[in-house]
Design a protein around this motif. Sequence first.
Motif, mmCIF file in Angstrom:
data_model
loop_
_atom_site.group_PDB
_atom_site.id
_atom_site.type_symbol
_atom_site.label_atom_id
_atom_site.label_comp_id
_atom_site.label_asym_id
_atom_site.label_seq_id
_atom_site.Cartn_x
_atom_site.Cartn_y
_atom_site.Cartn_z
ATOM 1 N N GLY A 1 0.825 -1.210 0.000
ATOM 2 C CA GLY A 1 0.000 0.000 0.000
ATOM 3 C C GLY A 1 0.856 1.256 0.000
ATOM 4 O O GLY A 1 0.641 2.175 -0.788
ATOM 5 N N ILE A 2 1.867 1.294 0.872
ATOM 6 C CA ILE A 2 2.735 2.477 0.983
ATOM 7 C C ILE A 2 3.554 2.665 -0.303
ATOM 8 O O ILE A 2 3.774 3.793 -0.747
ATOM 9 C CB ILE A 2 3.627 2.374 2.252
ATOM 10 C CG1 ILE A 2 2.729 2.568 3.496
ATOM 11 C CG2 ILE A 2 4.748 3.396 2.235
ATOM 12 C CD1 ILE A 2 3.363 2.195 4.809
ATOM 13 N N PHE A 3 3.973 1.558 -0.922
ATOM 14 C CA PHE A 3 4.636 1.636 -2.235
ATOM 15 C C PHE A 3 3.702 2.304 -3.253
ATOM 16 O O PHE A 3 4.111 3.209 -3.996
ATOM 17 C CB PHE A 3 5.047 0.230 -2.715
ATOM 18 C CG PHE A 3 5.452 0.178 -4.162
ATOM 19 C CD1 PHE A 3 6.720 0.562 -4.563
ATOM 20 C CD2 PHE A 3 4.538 -0.232 -5.134
ATOM 21 C CE1 PHE A 3 7.083 0.531 -5.915
ATOM 22 C CE2 PHE A 3 4.887 -0.267 -6.475
ATOM 23 C CZ PHE A 3 6.158 0.122 -6.861
ATOM 24 N N LEU A 4 2.416 1.875 -3.266
ATOM 25 C CA LEU A 4 1.439 2.492 -4.174
ATOM 26 C C LEU A 4 1.256 3.973 -3.859
ATOM 27 O O LEU A 4 1.135 4.804 -4.757
ATOM 28 C CB LEU A 4 0.080 1.780 -4.083
ATOM 29 C CG LEU A 4 0.006 0.339 -4.566
ATOM 30 C CD1 LEU A 4 -1.411 -0.202 -4.417
ATOM 31 C CD2 LEU A 4 0.432 0.214 -6.032
ATOM 32 N N PHE A 5 1.227 4.325 -2.567
ATOM 33 C CA PHE A 5 1.092 5.735 -2.163
ATOM 34 C C PHE A 5 2.218 6.572 -2.794
ATOM 35 O O PHE A 5 1.975 7.589 -3.424
ATOM 36 C CB PHE A 5 1.205 5.895 -0.640
ATOM 37 C CG PHE A 5 0.110 5.279 0.168
ATOM 38 C CD1 PHE A 5 -1.082 4.842 -0.410
ATOM 39 C CD2 PHE A 5 0.254 5.113 1.553
ATOM 40 C CE1 PHE A 5 -2.096 4.271 0.360
ATOM 41 C CE2 PHE A 5 -0.748 4.553 2.323
ATOM 42 C CZ PHE A 5 -1.918 4.133 1.733
ATOM 43 N N ILE A 6 3.465 6.126 -2.558
ATOM 44 C CA ILE A 6 4.628 6.961 -2.902
ATOM 45 C C ILE A 6 4.906 6.976 -4.408
ATOM 46 O O ILE A 6 5.144 8.020 -4.996
ATOM 47 C CB ILE A 6 5.870 6.524 -2.094
ATOM 48 C CG1 ILE A 6 5.613 6.799 -0.601
ATOM 49 C CG2 ILE A 6 7.123 7.269 -2.560
ATOM 50 C CD1 ILE A 6 6.665 6.260 0.338
ATOM 51 N N LEU B 1 6.742 15.888 -2.009
ATOM 52 C CA LEU B 1 7.656 14.739 -2.098
ATOM 53 C C LEU B 1 7.221 13.785 -3.207
ATOM 54 O O LEU B 1 8.036 13.360 -4.032
ATOM 55 C CB LEU B 1 7.677 13.991 -0.759
ATOM 56 C CG LEU B 1 8.700 12.862 -0.645
ATOM 57 C CD1 LEU B 1 10.114 13.419 -0.500
ATOM 58 C CD2 LEU B 1 8.396 11.944 0.542
ATOM 59 N N ILE B 2 5.912 13.462 -3.255
ATOM 60 C CA ILE B 2 5.386 12.556 -4.279
ATOM 61 C C ILE B 2 5.573 13.169 -5.669
ATOM 62 O O ILE B 2 6.005 12.486 -6.606
ATOM 63 C CB ILE B 2 3.892 12.238 -4.000
ATOM 64 C CG1 ILE B 2 3.773 11.279 -2.806
ATOM 65 C CG2 ILE B 2 3.223 11.641 -5.229
ATOM 66 C CD1 ILE B 2 2.345 11.007 -2.365
ATOM 67 N N SER B 3 5.294 14.464 -5.790
ATOM 68 C CA SER B 3 5.421 15.125 -7.094
ATOM 69 C C SER B 3 6.888 15.198 -7.534
ATOM 70 O O SER B 3 7.212 15.059 -8.722
ATOM 71 C CB SER B 3 4.759 16.508 -7.024
ATOM 72 O OG SER B 3 5.616 17.518 -7.437
ATOM 73 N N LYS B 4 7.818 15.387 -6.571
ATOM 74 C CA LYS B 4 9.241 15.404 -6.906
ATOM 75 C C LYS B 4 9.732 14.003 -7.298
ATOM 76 O O LYS B 4 10.613 13.855 -8.154
ATOM 77 C CB LYS B 4 10.072 15.948 -5.735
ATOM 78 C CG LYS B 4 10.136 17.481 -5.708
ATOM 79 C CD LYS B 4 11.057 18.004 -4.632
ATOM 80 C CE LYS B 4 11.057 19.520 -4.563
ATOM 81 N NZ LYS B 4 11.751 20.186 -5.685
ATOM 82 N N THR B 5 9.140 12.973 -6.676
ATOM 83 C CA THR B 5 9.483 11.591 -7.022
ATOM 84 C C THR B 5 9.093 11.307 -8.471
ATOM 85 O O THR B 5 9.867 10.731 -9.235
ATOM 86 C CB THR B 5 8.768 10.606 -6.070
ATOM 87 O OG1 THR B 5 9.115 10.936 -4.723
ATOM 88 C CG2 THR B 5 9.153 9.162 -6.354
ATOM 89 N N VAL B 6 7.883 11.727 -8.847
ATOM 90 C CA VAL B 6 7.422 11.554 -10.236
ATOM 91 C C VAL B 6 8.345 12.299 -11.196
ATOM 92 O O VAL B 6 8.749 11.763 -12.227
ATOM 93 C CB VAL B 6 5.966 12.051 -10.393
ATOM 94 C CG1 VAL B 6 5.558 12.060 -11.862
ATOM 95 C CG2 VAL B 6 5.022 11.183 -9.602
ATOM 96 N N ASP B 7 8.695 13.551 -10.836
ATOM 97 C CA ASP B 7 9.601 14.349 -11.673
ATOM 98 C C ASP B 7 10.920 13.616 -11.892
ATOM 99 O O ASP B 7 11.429 13.575 -13.014
ATOM 100 C CB ASP B 7 9.883 15.711 -10.998
ATOM 101 C CG ASP B 7 8.733 16.672 -11.175
ATOM 102 O OD1 ASP B 7 7.764 16.310 -11.881
ATOM 103 O OD2 ASP B 7 8.780 17.760 -10.598
ATOM 104 N N SER B 8 11.475 13.039 -10.812
ATOM 105 C CA SER B 8 12.746 12.321 -10.905
ATOM 106 C C SER B 8 12.630 11.173 -11.892
ATOM 107 O O SER B 8 13.509 10.963 -12.727
ATOM 108 C CB SER B 8 13.145 11.762 -9.533
ATOM 109 O OG SER B 8 13.147 12.788 -8.571
#
Lengths: 102, 102, 102, 102
Positions: free
Chosen positions: B68-73, C82-89
């Motif tokens: 679940g947390i993997f899907l979140f992030i 953080l999530i949006s920066k992860t996607v950007d990366s």
Amino acid sequence: WKQITKMDFGFILLLSLIIILLGTVGSHFLEPETFPTLFDGFWWTMTTLTTVGYGDYFPVSVGGRMLGIFLFIFGIGIIGVLISKTVDSITTFQKFKREGKL
Amino acid sequence: WKQITKMDFGFILLLSLIIILLGTVGSHFLEPETFPTLFDGFWWTMTTLTTVGYGDYFPVSVGGRMLGIFLFIFGIGIIGVLISKTVDSITTFQKFKREGKL
Amino acid sequence: WKQITKMDFGFILLLSLIIILLGTVGSHFLEPETFPTLFDGFWWTMTTLTTVGYGDYFPVSVGGRMLGIFLFIFGIGIIGVLISKTVDSITTFQKFKREGKL
Amino acid sequence: WKQITKMDFGFILLLSLIIILLGTVGSHFLEPETFPTLFDGFWWTMTTLTTVGYGDYFPVSVGGRMLGIFLFIFGIGIIGVLISKTVDSITTFQKFKREGKL
Ligand SMILES: [K+]
Ligand SMILES: [K+]
């Protein structure tokens, strides 16, 4: 430019209303046991499109869930744009008022 | 430029499909009692990635929650980009149509 | 410029970890009946910060709810960045790879 | 420019507080059985505006649901802007501090 923005807002609003209508009518007719009234279907559609998802209503059939996923993919973004444009209108209105343009 | 944007959309779509597949298969195999069918796992994955989270399905084991947390992030952002690109496509299509370019 | 961006990502990550830790430890100690283990507190914190909110865990005391509202106001935005920066990366990495820069 | 931004933040904060107050008082008076205390109404309003939606509280009457939909359309966007401006303030503060301007 103003004209275009106005038309865009109208288009987004129209699309939102169509999607809300599809969710309301679709849920009630696909799963009448889950969504006994059209207002229940409307309420579920609104909690879904805004991603609030209280869990008081949710589809249990394959058809109902496919409708849900349709709302996720095509509805969440449109409602998000509508909500963001509503906020923009409020802040722009306030800015204009403050600057004495209204 | 058009080519790049098209490739980016394809890449985002591919990544989304991989993440949805991971959630669907992963949840069903990590917690078969919670997600009895692959379609239940798919439905939970979609309600999770869109952050609707009805609460009709949720993992209870350590492994399921880590998924679940993997899907979140990694998933919420990708699906967010996919939904936002879908909205962009619709509004661009409408603008082109209105301007007589289609 | 690269340096600054990197530092910003590190700062956002550090802030996220501090907020997640506060939610995990705070929930478990403020409401041990609701969050029997630290992992339960961590799971609730993650479902809250991502706004998924399954409803399998939620605070019932005034203190627990104040912690929840703290997570809403200071955490949701940070995790969103953080999530949006992860996607950007991920998309930048893919673009570089495709262009043969990696 | 700084002045305007500051006023905008103040305006957004004021609007947020008004909407939170409307949700708190409105829910408690429209559905006292669902929201027995004003604090319950406040907690439901906050879980709604942030779209967390645990499902521990939700309106069941037509009036209560209309209030919910009002919060969805006018509140979610405003709170979103407030949360995003809060994050901006934190990162800007950190950047200034790092650059020795504070
Ligand atoms: K939610
Ligand atoms: K929820």
